[in-house]
Motif scaffolding. Sequence first.
Motif, PDB file in Angstrom:
ATOM      1  N   PHE A  12       1.280  -0.943  -0.146  1.00 34.05           N
ATOM      2  CA  PHE A  12       0.278  -0.371   0.101  1.00 34.05           C
ATOM      3  C   PHE A  12       0.581   0.910  -0.023  1.00 34.05           C
ATOM      4  N   PHE A  13       2.082   1.440   0.447  1.00 35.43           N
ATOM      5  CA  PHE A  13       3.031   2.167   1.013  1.00 35.43           C
ATOM      6  C   PHE A  13       3.324   2.958  -0.436  1.00 35.43           C
ATOM      7  N   ILE A  30       3.060   2.129  -3.518  1.00 36.79           N
ATOM      8  CA  ILE A  30       2.146   2.614  -5.045  1.00 36.79           C
ATOM      9  C   ILE A  30       1.875   4.071  -4.402  1.00 36.79           C
ATOM     10  N   HIS A  31       2.341   4.724  -3.311  1.00 38.30           N
ATOM     11  CA  HIS A  31       1.644   6.072  -2.892  1.00 38.30           C
ATOM     12  C   HIS A  31       2.680   6.593  -2.544  1.00 38.30           C
ATOM     13  N   THR A  32       4.048   6.148  -3.087  1.00 35.45           N
ATOM     14  CA  THR A  32       5.462   6.556  -3.014  1.00 35.45           C
ATOM     15  C   THR A  32       5.647   7.368  -4.593  1.00 35.45           C
ATOM     16  N   GLY A  33       5.388   6.963  -5.417  1.00 35.62           N
ATOM     17  CA  GLY A  33       5.329   8.058  -6.708  1.00 35.62           C
ATOM     18  C   GLY A  33       6.920   8.150  -7.246  1.00 35.62           C
ATOM     19  N   THR A  91       2.847  14.652   0.293  1.00 34.83           N
ATOM     20  CA  THR A  91       2.364  12.909   0.603  1.00 34.83           C
ATOM     21  C   THR A  91       3.520  11.903   0.320  1.00 34.83           C
ATOM     22  N   ASN A  92       4.087  12.395  -1.161  1.00 37.73           N
ATOM     23  CA  ASN A  92       4.999  11.196  -2.008  1.00 37.73           C
ATOM     24  C   ASN A  92       5.765  11.027  -0.947  1.00 37.73           C
ATOM     25  N   PHE A 103       4.913   8.945   2.402  1.00 40.72           N
ATOM     26  CA  PHE A 103       5.159   7.639   1.771  1.00 40.72           C
ATOM     27  C   PHE A 103       6.458   7.198   1.530  1.00 40.72           C
ATOM     28  N   LEU A 153      -7.940  -0.195  -1.319  1.00 42.23           N
ATOM     29  CA  LEU A 153      -7.656  -0.195  -2.499  1.00 42.23           C
ATOM     30  C   LEU A 153      -9.035  -0.794  -3.395  1.00 42.23           C
TER      31      LEU A 153
END
Length: 298
Positions: free
Chosen positions: A21-22, A24-27, A207-208, A211, A258
């Motif tokens: 989950f983390f 895929i949100h790091t970018g 946010t990126n 994470f 998700l």
Amino acid sequence: MNVSAMMKLTISMAIFGSIGFFTIHTGIPAVELVFVRCIFATVFLSAMWFFTGGHKHEAWNRKEVIQTLFCGIFLVMNWVFLFKAFEEMSISVAISIYNLAPIFVLILGAILLKERMTLRGILATVICFIGSIFIVGIDNFTSIEQFFNSGFIWALLSAICYASTMFLSKTLSSLSPYATTFLQTFVGIIMLLPICDFSVFQGLTTTNWLFILGTGIIHTGFVYYLFFDSIRHLPTIVVSVLVFMDPVVAILLDTIILDFRPTLLQSLGIILIFGGILYTVFMPTKKDAVSNESEVVQ
């Protein structure tokens, strides 16, 4: 039973389960994310190793150091392949395939150590193989292009590399967990530095970065401290049970947050894979026991 150690391991495994989950949100791509993770692991655990005084009593063994460095290569490749799998497929599917590692340990033992493959091992392998086909989707096996684009190869490679790490780690005894992890993650920094694209860190949102920092500080530093501080105080069977918190949390997060909705065949595939793994781990013979597999960094 050490209740405190059980709690620490349970918490560490539950947090491990949220890594997808983390991620895929790091970018940022897999290679760069693993590079960051290796830096945090090296710095954080080295500090813990130093402040606890463990470095003063470390028993360095040349053979084990070399073996640990090779473990580190496979460990880093395992992380990269797993994170690339998260980019191509749902977390639940990737995690399920990734957890085939104990089966691959049996296969490696049969090939490299000439260990006899028991009927139980063969049956578990067949069950997990059928499950992996169901979970990825039979349609993805109809053409080579679909097969490679499904992410199945990345997830499978991550499982093979994780199994290789476990296999090589089985005979490590003199080095402490802190020294082992320091060597492995330091190898990762050296491996990935030349191929890292630092431009991917430009233009990231707050946010990126949160994470990314969470993946490094929480999933690597804090979790590994809990992990190493707990497994040495617990029997192998308890560790083997509690590590399944990892995939359970991963699948729950993928489903609840998700909105992953497995098809009937995918659900059957997940059941077959974990059924085969449980059958292998909790009903081992003396020769195909996999008692050390859960005691390796994930």
